[in-house]
Design an enzyme around this catalytic site. Structure first.
Site, short mmCIF file in Angstrom:
data_model
loop_
_atom_site.label_atom_id
_atom_site.label_comp_id
_atom_site.label_asym_id
_atom_site.label_seq_id
_atom_site.Cartn_x
_atom_site.Cartn_y
_atom_site.Cartn_z
N ASN A 165 0.80 -1.23 0.00
CA ASN A 165 0.00 0.00 0.00
C ASN A 165 0.83 1.28 0.00
O ASN A 165 0.36 2.32 -0.45
CB ASN A 165 -0.92 -0.01 1.23
CG ASN A 165 -1.61 1.31 1.45
OD1 ASN A 165 -2.55 1.67 0.74
ND2 ASN A 165 -1.15 2.06 2.44
N LYS A 170 8.59 -9.45 -5.07
CA LYS A 170 9.81 -10.23 -5.21
C LYS A 170 10.26 -10.81 -3.87
O LYS A 170 10.77 -11.94 -3.80
CB LYS A 170 10.91 -9.34 -5.78
CG LYS A 170 12.26 -10.01 -5.99
CD LYS A 170 12.25 -10.95 -7.16
CE LYS A 170 13.68 -11.44 -7.47
NZ LYS A 170 13.67 -12.49 -8.54
N SER A 176 -4.89 2.60 -8.21
CA SER A 176 -5.64 3.87 -8.20
C SER A 176 -6.52 3.95 -9.44
O SER A 176 -6.19 3.36 -10.48
CB SER A 176 -4.68 5.06 -8.18
OG SER A 176 -5.39 6.28 -8.34
N TYR A 187 2.51 9.55 -11.76
CA TYR A 187 1.66 8.78 -10.85
C TYR A 187 0.70 7.89 -11.63
O TYR A 187 0.51 6.71 -11.32
CB TYR A 187 0.89 9.74 -9.95
CG TYR A 187 0.01 9.08 -8.91
CD1 TYR A 187 0.55 8.63 -7.71
CD2 TYR A 187 -1.35 8.91 -9.11
CE1 TYR A 187 -0.24 8.03 -6.74
CE2 TYR A 187 -2.16 8.32 -8.17
CZ TYR A 187 -1.61 7.88 -6.98
OH TYR A 187 -2.41 7.28 -6.03
N LYS A 192 0.59 3.78 -11.44
CA LYS A 192 -0.59 3.04 -10.99
C LYS A 192 -1.15 2.14 -12.08
O LYS A 192 -1.66 1.05 -11.80
CB LYS A 192 -1.65 4.01 -10.47
CG LYS A 192 -1.24 4.71 -9.19
CD LYS A 192 -0.91 3.73 -8.06
CE LYS A 192 -0.61 4.42 -6.74
NZ LYS A 192 -0.34 3.46 -5.65
N ILE A 197 -9.75 9.88 -2.06
CA ILE A 197 -9.96 9.45 -0.68
C ILE A 197 -9.44 10.53 0.25
O ILE A 197 -8.33 11.05 0.05
CB ILE A 197 -9.23 8.12 -0.38
CG1 ILE A 197 -9.49 7.10 -1.49
CG2 ILE A 197 -9.66 7.59 0.98
CD1 ILE A 197 -10.90 6.66 -1.65
N THR A 201 -7.53 11.20 2.70
CA THR A 201 -6.46 10.65 3.54
C THR A 201 -5.47 11.70 4.01
O THR A 201 -4.62 11.41 4.85
CB THR A 201 -5.66 9.59 2.75
OG1 THR A 201 -5.01 10.24 1.65
CG2 THR A 201 -6.57 8.49 2.23
#
Length: 266
Positions: free
Chosen positions: A107, A140, A159, A174, A178, A206, A208
């Site tokens: 995450n 990995k 995302s 970004y 994603k 979101i 956050t």
């Protein structure tokens, strides 16, 4: 050998994470997707390993709160997921401390604040490293453990930006990272088909705190483009992480679940 059908039949037992070990990277904040993913898994009985990059106090407070509220084991680990050696060390330490890893939620990440022309080469490389290469490092590192045990669940926070191009902010790096995460999940689902499931979750906007640097007018424009008319509370995502981490999703692999308030519908 194909992944076996779980022995449990009841929905309650399928969603249970009792005595299982779940790693959640990027769960040191007082609010956020990582914390809610960890909380959801703890609610269902899972023992939790969370990571932090710089906010040690916050991560340790979160781990303590999870232990006290849900009666599970929880521990915070320092890990810069953009560094391969630190991810290797994280996986080894969690296995030493908890005995195994059943589910791994990749995450941790960061947002971009510039496009290709306005940003530097270093800006681009930092985002790709933090949001894409770090997920590869996690896969990995934990993959051999899943293969050895013959089971496991790997969940990637992708995302909606991997599906669409955000507006009005410029964040090509970004979006590319994603999109790569989503296809990494699909590719790993095939590669790991005999021993582990791999899925991704694509949140929309979101609340956050990661978008706090964005001006109020831009955030209003986001809400106007969301059919549900608002950003999500992080807690509205935790059920999705429990689903993918648990046996409730035993026949789900290579999937991407969009949780975006309908943004992509428009």
């Amino acid at each position: 050998m194909p992944i076996e059908v779980p022995q449990a039949s009841s929905l309650k037992d399928l969603f249970s994470l009792k005595d299982k070990v779940v790693v959640v990277t990027g769960a040191s904040g007082s609010r956020g997707i990582g914390l809610e993913a960890a909380r959801g898994c703890a609610e269902m009985g899972g023992n939790i390993a969370i990571t932090y990059f710089s906010r040690q106090e916050g991560a340790e407070a979160n781990a303590k709160a999870l232990q006290e509220e849900y009666g599970i084991q929880a521990k915070a680990y320092k890990c810069d997921t953009s560094k391969w050696n630190e991810v290797q060390e994280l996986v080894a330490n969690v296995i030493t401390d908890f005995g195994r890893i059943d589910s791994f939620i990749a995450n941790a990440g960061r947002t971009a604040d510039a496009g290709v022309l306005d940003g530097s080469v270093e800006d681009w490389e930092n985002i790709i490293q933090a949001d894409l290469n770090s997920v590869f490092y996690c896969a990995k590192a934990v993959g051999p453990h899943f293969k050895e045990r013959g089971k496991g669940s790997f969940v990637i926070t992708a995302s909606m930006s991997g599906h669409i191009v955000n507006y009005p902010q410029e964040q090509t790096s970004y979006n590319v990272a994603k999109a790569g995460c989503i296809h990494m999940a699909r590719s790993l689902a095939n590669e790991w088909r005999d021993f582990a499931r791999v899925n991704s979750i694509s949140p929309g906007y979101i609340n956050t705190g990661l978008g706090d640097f964005v001006d109020e007018e831009t955030q209003k424009s986001w809400n106007n483009m969301i059919p549900m008319g608002r950003q999500s509370d992080p807690k509205e995502l935790k059920a999705a992480y429990v689903y993918f981490a648990s046996d409730a999703s035993s026949y789900t692999t290579g999937a991407d679940l969009r949780i975006d308030g309908g943004y992509i519908c428009r």
